[in-house]
Design a protein around this motif. Structure first.
Motif, PDB file in Angstrom:
ATOM      1  N   ALA A 153      41.079  40.932  38.292  1.00 52.60           N
ATOM      2  CA  ALA A 153      40.997  40.663  36.850  1.00 52.60           C
ATOM      3  C   ALA A 153      42.160  39.788  36.409  1.00 52.60           C
ATOM      4  CB  ALA A 153      41.009  41.978  36.076  1.00 52.60           C
TER       5      ALA A 153
ATOM      6  N   TRP B 141      43.071  44.552  31.929  1.00 57.21           N
ATOM      7  CA  TRP B 141      42.536  45.014  33.219  1.00 57.21           C
ATOM      8  C   TRP B 141      43.360  44.569  34.418  1.00 57.21           C
ATOM      9  CZ3 TRP B 141      38.779  48.511  32.497  1.00 57.21           C
ATOM     10  CH2 TRP B 141      38.101  48.470  31.262  1.00 57.21           C
TER      11      TRP B 141
ATOM     12  N   TYR C 196      36.558  41.139  32.743  1.00 53.92           N
ATOM     13  CA  TYR C 196      37.705  41.081  33.659  1.00 53.92           C
ATOM     14  C   TYR C 196      38.410  39.723  33.657  1.00 53.92           C
ATOM     15  CZ  TYR C 196      35.635  45.329  35.720  1.00 53.92           C
ATOM     16  OH  TYR C 196      35.116  46.580  35.925  1.00 53.92           O
TER      17      TYR C 196
END
Lengths: 283, 283
Positions: free
Chosen positions: A110, A115, A193
């Motif tokens: 990510a 994330w 992500y």
């Protein structure tokens, strides 16, 4: 890097084990499965097949549902199956959806702030885990690796091989999400992500990556059920097959008449994949 | 007697199905699994193996975890797997324990007031279900039946065969609870379903029943893992083996070195059981 054995059960003369460890890449405790074929007890060293599972799975699904142990024993292959995402990281919303966050790491690293600390399944699967396996299990032949997977994990297996020429001796997949930048599951995961710059998504999409590939022969084998309800809108296997043709990357793509997306499909054809991997890993 | 198909997935060329129906014996809706081997599509009629699962299981565990479909396909056998108890009957306490009530019917017909209306798994498995299968599926050879099972279901398979001489052509078991009147699981279940008169329990205990058996050759085959944590206190297989010897009932009892009580054990030896059943069902 301390490994903790969580369970061990004899299966087809070998042992199906599960281990836990603290992952540096993912900054959380992770589990993975490891099948030790009976050849190891006879003093053999063996190659490793990495198996990547699909959405919602843990390290358990493949070892319980596919029946692969018979073939791993027969073909003398150690099989390692990681979980499909970090777990329990305390990220807001990580457990809200079945197709994003927990159980849905998509085997990418990510880049989005929220994330990027934990969701690094690509680096975990292609670097930390093989390193850990080859350092901790002396019955493994270092460097003799291949990779396979199902659905999200089928795509993970293919991009892992495409992005690391020569690292895996062969890659196969069952019903892979073949062109995630073009399907709802992939768009949701990649925007979450990786953010909204769709250009950055390309480096995580097999159908794009195959056009850039420049490495040793990949021995790609893909099985796909013709009755898979996700084929048309989510998996888009034909896009990958066409891109392979255009890039002159050979692939064996088999549409298996009447099979769906389940482990009943995977179990039916898993022997063929082990035969294929064995031939190449022991070549 | 209307059957509803709940699911169907292609597996090893045949179809793994699940059906639901209203059971008369149990007075509730029940599900069972049914594997149709590919030979049926080629016009063959096939015998039926009934599989009884263990404590906490539903009709799903065996079809997901054992990998039996490969062998059912190869040996041309239809496989029927009922659930392990009635469900949702609204009996006070039915869901309190994992080893009594829901998921733990023990394949007996209850005599205690509270349980006797619904908990009639013996009559369901040995009468209603075979009748329903042979009436509804014309690819089944009526009368060509055998039975097998795991743990509680291994015991269920053996008593079903012992109490119905000739009805099943053969019975096999994996890690059966072999002498339930003498172990904690059995004592709890039998006192609950059958009351405190321990004499009445004998008619549901394989180790007792085998001493009374007077019928055709049973082709008994039992596999037991030597590392099964339940062997010593709950399964008591040696009691059954000794009773068989005393009654001159031949049994093949194999203690499999290092295997535990799990489906990893069942999956490893299920092919042998299908070979055994096939030889007798097709003799």
């Amino acid at each position: 890097m301390s490994l903790k054995q969580v369970s061990s059960a004899k299966s087809f003369g070998g042992y199906q084990k599960v281990f836990a460890h603290k992952s540096k890449e993912l900054d959380c405790e992770m589990k993975f499965s490891l099948y030790v074929p009976p050849a190891v007890e006879d003093g053999h060293k063996v190659p490793v097949l990495y198996w990547l599972s699909g959405l919602t799975c843990t390290e358990e699904n493949f070892i319980i549902k596919s029946g692969f142990q018979r073939y791993a024993a027969q073909y003398k292959i150690c099989v390692v199956g990681p979980d499909t995402s970090p777990r329990g990281c305390g990220i807001e919303g990580e457990d809200d959806d079945w197709d994003f966050g927990t159980g849905a790491g998509f085997y990418v690293d990510a880049s989005e702030e929220k994330w990027k600390k934990h969701y690094r399944m690509y680096s975990y699967v292609t670097k930390e885990l093989p390193d850990l396996i080859e350092k901790n299990f002396d019955f493994v032949i270092a460097g003799k690796r291949s990779i396979s997977g199902h659905s999200m994990g089928g795509h993970g297996a293919i991009i892992s091989a495409l992005k690391n020429p020569g690292f895996y001796m062969c890659a196969t997949a069952f019903a892979p999400i073949s062109n995630p930048t073009q399907c709802p599951w992939g768009k949701k995961a990649f925007s979450g992500y990786l953010g909204n710059d769709e250009q950055s998504w390309q480096q995580w999409d097999a159908t794009h990556l195959v056009t850039q590939y420049n490495g040793p022969y990949l021995h790609l084998l893909i099985d796909q059920g013709s009755a898979d309800p996700f084929l048309k809108d989510q998996l888009l296997c034909q896009n990958l097959v066409k891109a392979c043709a255009k890039a002159k990357i050979p692939v064996v793509y088999r549409e298996q008449e009447g099979y769906d997306h389940s482990y009943f499909f995977v179990g039916t054809f898993i022997e063929d994949h082990f035969k294929h991997h064995s031939k190449i890993l022991y070549s």
